[in-house]
Design a protein around this motif. Structure first.
Motif, PDB file in Angstrom:
ATOM      1  N   THR A   1       0.671  -1.293  -0.013  1.00 45.21           N
ATOM      2  CA  THR A   1       0.031  -0.044  -0.286  1.00 45.21           C
ATOM      3  C   THR A   1       0.798   1.346   0.091  1.00 45.21           C
ATOM      4  OG1 THR A   1      -1.893  -1.287   1.156  1.00 45.21           O
ATOM      5  CG2 THR A   1      -1.699   1.166   1.202  1.00 45.21           C
ATOM      6  N   SER A   2       1.756   1.174   0.935  1.00 47.99           N
ATOM      7  CA  SER A   2       2.799   2.502   0.843  1.00 47.99           C
ATOM      8  C   SER A   2       3.627   2.632  -0.524  1.00 47.99           C
ATOM      9  CB  SER A   2       3.811   2.210   2.198  1.00 47.99           C
ATOM     10  OG  SER A   2       3.419   2.253   3.153  1.00 47.99           O
TER      11      SER A   2
ATOM     12  N   ASN B   1       2.492   1.703  -3.331  1.00 44.87           N
ATOM     13  CA  ASN B   1       1.503   2.039  -4.371  1.00 44.87           C
ATOM     14  C   ASN B   1       1.121   3.513  -4.124  1.00 44.87           C
ATOM     15  OD1 ASN B   1       0.191   0.801  -6.424  1.00 44.87           O
ATOM     16  ND2 ASN B   1      -1.831   0.817  -5.562  1.00 44.87           N
ATOM     17  N   SER B   2       1.055   4.100  -3.038  1.00 46.75           N
ATOM     18  CA  SER B   2       0.951   5.545  -2.782  1.00 46.75           C
ATOM     19  C   SER B   2       1.898   6.279  -3.416  1.00 46.75           C
ATOM     20  CB  SER B   2       0.762   5.854  -1.314  1.00 46.75           C
ATOM     21  OG  SER B   2      -0.267   4.983  -0.785  1.00 46.75           O
ATOM     22  N   ALA B   3       3.231   6.017  -3.227  1.00 47.19           N
ATOM     23  CA  ALA B   3       4.283   6.752  -3.818  1.00 47.19           C
ATOM     24  C   ALA B   3       4.438   6.425  -5.409  1.00 47.19           C
ATOM     25  CB  ALA B   3       5.758   6.029  -3.331  1.00 47.19           C
TER      26      ALA B   3
ATOM     27  N   GLN C   1       1.497   6.236  -7.134  1.00 45.19           N
ATOM     28  CA  GLN C   1       0.377   6.944  -7.680  1.00 45.19           C
ATOM     29  C   GLN C   1       0.780   8.412  -7.903  1.00 45.19           C
ATOM     30  OE1 GLN C   1      -2.535   6.375  -4.559  1.00 45.19           O
ATOM     31  NE2 GLN C   1      -3.397   4.440  -5.741  1.00 45.19           N
ATOM     32  N   LYS C   2       1.870   8.870  -7.195  1.00 42.18           N
ATOM     33  CA  LYS C   2       2.320  10.316  -7.487  1.00 42.18           C
ATOM     34  C   LYS C   2       3.129  10.389  -8.787  1.00 42.18           C
ATOM     35  CE  LYS C   2       3.444  11.393  -2.573  1.00 42.18           C
ATOM     36  NZ  LYS C   2       4.365  11.606  -1.531  1.00 42.18           N
TER      37      LYS C   2
ATOM     38  N   TRP D   1       9.692   7.080  -4.436  1.00 46.17           N
ATOM     39  CA  TRP D   1       9.068   5.700  -4.910  1.00 46.17           C
ATOM     40  C   TRP D   1      10.151   4.759  -4.837  1.00 46.17           C
ATOM     41  CZ3 TRP D   1      10.881   3.518  -9.746  1.00 46.17           C
ATOM     42  CH2 TRP D   1       9.814   2.544 -10.186  1.00 46.17           C
TER      43      TRP D   1
ATOM     44  N   VAL E   1       0.519   0.287 -10.527  1.00 49.03           N
ATOM     45  CA  VAL E   1      -0.434   0.738  -9.588  1.00 49.03           C
ATOM     46  C   VAL E   1      -1.765  -0.201 -10.162  1.00 49.03           C
ATOM     47  CG1 VAL E   1      -2.500   2.456  -9.329  1.00 49.03           C
ATOM     48  CG2 VAL E   1      -0.050   3.100  -9.456  1.00 49.03           C
TER      49      VAL E   1
ATOM     50  N   ASN F   1      -2.870  -2.811  -7.193  1.00 48.33           N
ATOM     51  CA  ASN F   1      -4.391  -2.815  -6.859  1.00 48.33           C
ATOM     52  C   ASN F   1      -5.120  -4.074  -6.715  1.00 48.33           C
ATOM     53  OD1 ASN F   1      -4.333  -0.163  -6.275  1.00 48.33           O
ATOM     54  ND2 ASN F   1      -5.270   0.460  -8.460  1.00 48.33           N
TER      55      ASN F   1
END
Length: 477
Positions: free
Chosen positions: A54-55, A57-59, A61-62, A288, A399, A403
């Motif tokens: 999850t962490s 993926n958050s990086a 997504q930027k 990332w 991503v 997901n």
């Protein structure tokens, strides 16, 4: 009669025997508890894996946003104007000259020695009408005791404009009392907004006595009761030689992506430089890479293998709970395969922008190469990560893939649900075996109690017979 304590009747330590038998029976639970511990460890392991994914993926997504690679920064003389730019701003140098700032229109009464004394006639009510160049009209109704400077100011500030559809909105005027001298007060009425179209064109009242104090006509200023203290005017400036007029000192989209707020007139033309700002993209890429390496660290911990002893096949207690797990291996390989896959564009792989994978499977950054790639061809770097903006590009593919692992019905939750079902089965099995053990021990306890009573009875009979035989022998003497 049953013995209260095992062994009293027989003299044998039956309690110890029973304890030993119970210990032997409880070994039947060991395989179950071992499995429970392993399943719980796996559930916890997948939780840690999901958190790391999850962490990551958050990086990632930027990096999906093309605007990140098109960040702009503005350099200018902040004494005269400030600038806000976005990714749409064209790079270059621009000349800005500020000739005039926009201002609000203000009018004031003559000095009056009491701000609370009535200035109107004795009518129960009267209306003050304030009109503006743009056609706006504000009507303020005053009661019998509301004709002082202070009361008029409060009424104007609290008034609303009624729209054609019957709705209301706040007044476009602001009123204040200024103490201009000892026992001298002036009512100042100011348009809330700047620009010539916001100018006050007239102020009047149906109360003639009050009108002689607050009356104003822009076309007949010399004969008006109120006088101008600040004229309404538009801002005037030039941008690269093009003259621009604005009702506000803040001008949005002077050119695409550039907003200017004027602060002061300039003595000479001022330079505005709009340049690429690669710091944000560089920082996002570094974060990332760090998130990916943290994911790899988590995976390494979860799959750690250490033999119990040298050349031993037994596992050490510190081994990872997901060692050899096919799901984890599939997740890791799926992500790595995206890195290895070539993308369309001038930069096709991460190595071309200074990002490489070492022998430990972690990513490393050559900062000089990354800076060079961003400064010389940020569009190509953006293409590497964002592709077509939907399906292609490293960021979009990662991503989408991750997901599928971390979504509520994704691979990890599916595996975890299966493990929870297994754990419930083991809990039920544990209860069944434990109940069976308790029943077995209770059966032993009943049998041992009977044995204790029997041995006690036999001992009593033996003692009785011995006594009788002894008595008979004594009688024959």
């Amino acid at each position: 009669m049953a013995m209260s304590v095992l062994g009293i009747g027989s003299g044998i330590d039956l309690n110890e025997v029973l304890n030993q038998l119970e210990a032997v029976e409880k070994t039947r639970l060991t395989p179950i508890t071992t499995q429970q511990k392993a399943v719980n460890a796996k559930i916890s392991g997948f939780g840690k894996l999901k958190s790391a994914l999850t962490s990551f993926n958050s990086a990632t997504q930027k990096l999906q946003k093309k605007a990140l690679f098109q960040s702009r920064t503005a350099t200018n003389n902040d004494n005269y104007f400030s600038v806000k730019v976005n990714s749409k701003a064209a790079l270059g140098n621009y000349a800005v000259t500020v000739d005039q700032l926009a201002s609000s229109h203000s009018v004031a009464t003559t000095a009056i020695n009491d701000k609370t004394s009535a200035l109107g006639n004795s009518s129960q009510s009267r209306t003050i009408t304030i009109e503006q160049a743009n056609g706006e009209k504000l009507e303020v109704v005053l009661g019998e005791n509301e004709t002082s400077l202070e009361a008029i100011a409060n009424a104007i500030n609290n008034a609303n404009i009624t729209n054609e559809d019957g709705t209301t909105r706040a007044s476009t005027m602001n009123a204040s009392i200024v103490r201009s001298g000892t026992n001298e007060y002036q009512l100042v009425i100011t348009s809330k907004e700047t620009g010539e179209q916001q100018a006050i064109t007239s102020i009047s009242s149906d109360d003639e006595q009050l009108n002689r104090v607050i009356g104003f006509d822009k076309n007949q200023i010399d004969s008006s009761a109120m006088s101008e203290v600040c004229q309404a005017q538009d801002a005037k400036f030039s941008f690269n030689g093009i003259a621009i007029t604005s009702a506000s000192n803040t001008v949005k989209d002077v050119i695409s992506g550039v907003d200017i707020t004027l602060k002061a007139t300039t003595p000479t033309s001022q330079n505005l430089a709009i340049t690429a700002d690669n710091d944000k993209a560089e920082q996002a890429i570094k974060e990332w890479v760090e998130a990916f390496n943290q994911l790899q660290s988590t995976i390494a911990t979860l799959t750690q293998f250490t033999a119990k002893e040298t050349n031993s096949d037994e596992l050490n207690n510190s081994n990872g709970p997901l060692i050899g797990d096919a799901t984890l291996r599939n997740i890791d390989q799926s992500i790595r395969s995206i890195f290895a896959k070539g993308q369309a564009g001038e930069f096709t792989v991460l190595a071309q922008i200074g990002i490489n994978m070492d022998n430990n499977g972690t990513l490393t950054i050559n900062e000089n190469e990354l800076k060079k790639a961003l400064s010389e061809n940020s569009d190509a770097v953006a293409m590497l990560f964002t592709g077509d903006g939907e399906k292609t590009g490293i960021a979009n593919e990662v991503v989408a893939k991750v997901n599928g692992f971390i979504d509520s019905e994704g691979m990890i939750d599916s595996v975890t649900n299966g493990l929870n079902s297994t754990l419930k089965s083991l809990d039920k099995r544990y209860e069944q075996v434990n109940s069976s053990i308790e029943q077995t021990i209770e059966r032993y306890r009943v049998q041992f109690t009977k044995l204790d009573v029997l041995i006690n009875s036999l001992d009593s009979m033996s003692n009785y017979l011995t006594t009788q035989f002894d008595m008979m022998a004594n009688l024959k003497k």
